[in-house]
Design a protein around this motif. Structure first.
Motif, PDB file in Angstrom:
ATOM      1  N   PRO A  96       0.829  -1.217   0.000  1.00 50.28           N
ATOM      2  CA  PRO A  96       0.000   0.000   0.000  1.00 50.28           C
ATOM      3  C   PRO A  96       0.859   1.261   0.000  1.00 50.28           C
ATOM      4  N   ARG A  97       0.274   2.365  -0.388  1.00 45.40           N
ATOM      5  CA  ARG A  97       0.979   3.646  -0.367  1.00 45.40           C
ATOM      6  C   ARG A  97       1.342   4.021   1.060  1.00 45.40           C
ATOM      7  N   ARG A  98       2.431   4.758   1.202  1.00 47.30           N
ATOM      8  CA  ARG A  98       2.926   5.179   2.509  1.00 47.30           C
ATOM      9  C   ARG A  98       2.755   6.683   2.675  1.00 47.30           C
ATOM     10  N   THR A  99       2.796   7.160   3.903  1.00 41.22           N
ATOM     11  CA  THR A  99       2.874   8.601   4.160  1.00 41.22           C
ATOM     12  C   THR A  99       4.206   8.890   4.848  1.00 41.22           C
ATOM     13  N   ILE A 100       4.845   9.961   4.433  1.00 42.20           N
ATOM     14  CA  ILE A 100       6.160  10.350   4.946  1.00 42.20           C
ATOM     15  C   ILE A 100       6.076  11.792   5.430  1.00 42.20           C
ATOM     16  N   THR A 101       6.590  12.060   6.611  1.00 41.18           N
ATOM     17  CA  THR A 101       6.584  13.415   7.164  1.00 41.18           C
ATOM     18  C   THR A 101       8.021  13.879   7.367  1.00 41.18           C
TER      19      THR A 101
END
Length: 384
Positions: free
Chosen positions: A288-293
């Motif tokens: 799945p797509r990831r979120t990066i901060t």
């Protein structure tokens, strides 16, 4: 006003990034100036007026910098359309050449030199193997696009190549492959690795390479030899990303790569005064797509790593598409194949006409009275 999320990051944190003392080259500063000022009015405006009702429209100028995420759509459409006129009747393949991360420091402090070397070695590998009678026995057409990033905007140097599965033989005839891909990947890998490392070593021997603090130890001949030998042991991985039965599909696909920058506005999920959150593909196919901060200053640092040297041509053409002989070669190919498959659709159109055809945005329509006669009344220019 611009609605660019990336511009907002610069507005919030570029001053802090600059005051931190982080090094910026002239071309990186120029890119930052462009991102900050694009469609802000500080680069000037275009003024148009309706001759019927007198309504005046003021549109802020774009920066047109190739590192600005808001200025690539028109350029991409024009580029893809021009390539349509170069289609031949043959299958097409998308090949990606990657380099080991151990080369990153050397690449970064020798960008102009080593990016150019990468272009050269990729093209020579494809052309020499294609010329072999075991594979194609002809000169294909090749389009190459340099990228320097991964999904997290980290430094990852690689080359996207679209290569035709057909080309011109020495006796000026057409030969096409009947295979799913005509170049064995292992052969492709070994030839590319050998070419690149031999050329890299020649640059070292001629004292042409620069060494930053991160690779200072490679100045010594013993350390260099050990480094070079370790690279031969690495698994260099060219791979076939996609194959196409129709070049039109390949062009639309490659169009996503040609004018792409390290990250698009559409991937940015949230921006505040300190941090930016964006989306990325999963690390493996099917994930799945990831979120990066990231902190805004770190986002800016990563973004600026991918600003190319001034004047560097990240898109290059080889084989029967090389700039010197392209017109002559295509004329012959089309004659042999009985005609040209596609022609340009947008040749001769103004930017306003292109906006109407592609995006259904007609800047000639007056938003007040609805007439189709808006006319340019003037233009101002900002300071550079």
């Amino acid at each position: 006003m611009s609605n660019s999320q990336i511009q907002r990051i610069w507005q919030l944190s570029y001053g802090e990034y600059t005051s931190s003392g982080s090094f910026q080259s002239d071309v990186q500063r120029k890119a930052s100036y462009a991102v900050l000022n694009c469609k802000s009015g500080r680069l000037g405006v275009n003024i148009s007026q309706c001759p019927d009702c007198g309504h005046i429209e003021v549109r802020n100028n774009s920066c047109r910098n190739r590192n600005c995420p808001s200025c690539q759509a028109v350029n991409k459409e024009i580029w893809v359309d021009k390539r349509r006129a170069e289609v031949i009747d043959a299958p097409y393949f998308h090949v990606v050449f990657t380099t080991p991360h151990e080369l990153n420091s050397l690449f970064y402090c020798n960008q102009q030199l080593l990016y150019g070397l990468l272009h050269k070695c990729c093209a020579e590998t494809l052309l020499e193997l294609s010329a072999d009678q075991k594979y194609l026995g002809a000169v294909p057409g090749i389009i190459q696009v340099l990228h320097t990033w991964d999904q997290e905007m980290l430094y990852h140097v690689h080359m996207h190549c679209i290569i035709s599965g057909g080309g011109l033989t020495q006796d000026r005839k057409i030969r096409k492959t009947k295979k799913s891909f005509f170049l064995p990947v292992k052969v492709l890998r070994n030839k590319f690795k050998g070419k690149f490392l031999a050329a890299l070593d020649a640059l070292y021997q001629s004292a042409s390479l620069e060494f930053s603090a991160s690779c200072e130890e490679l100045r010594g001949s013993y350390e260099w030899a050990a480094f070079r030998n370790s690279l031969y042991e690495k698994d260099w991985c060219p791979y076939i990303k996609e194959t196409f039965n129709r070049f039109g599909n390949a062009l639309e696909y490659l169009g996503r790569y040609t004018h792409k920058i390290a990250i698009s506005n559409s991937r940015i999920l949230d921006v505040d005064e300190q941090e930016t959150t964006f989306s990325a593909r999963g690390k493996r196919p099917g994930d799945p797509r990831r979120t990066i901060t990231l902190e805004n200053t770190e986002f800016i640092r990563r973004y600026l790593m991918h600003v190319l040297p001034p004047g560097f041509q990240k898109i290059r053409y080889y084989g029967f598409l090389n700039n010197r002989y392209k017109s002559r070669n295509l004329k012959l190919i089309f004659k042999i194949q009985g005609g040209q498959r596609f022609k340009e659709r947008y040749a001769g159109l103004s930017i306003g006409e292109l906006l109407a055809v592609v995006w259904k945005i007609d800047i000639r329509i007056c938003p007040e009275c609805g007439c189709h006669r808006m006319q340019q009344a003037g233009r101002t220019y900002g300071s550079s």
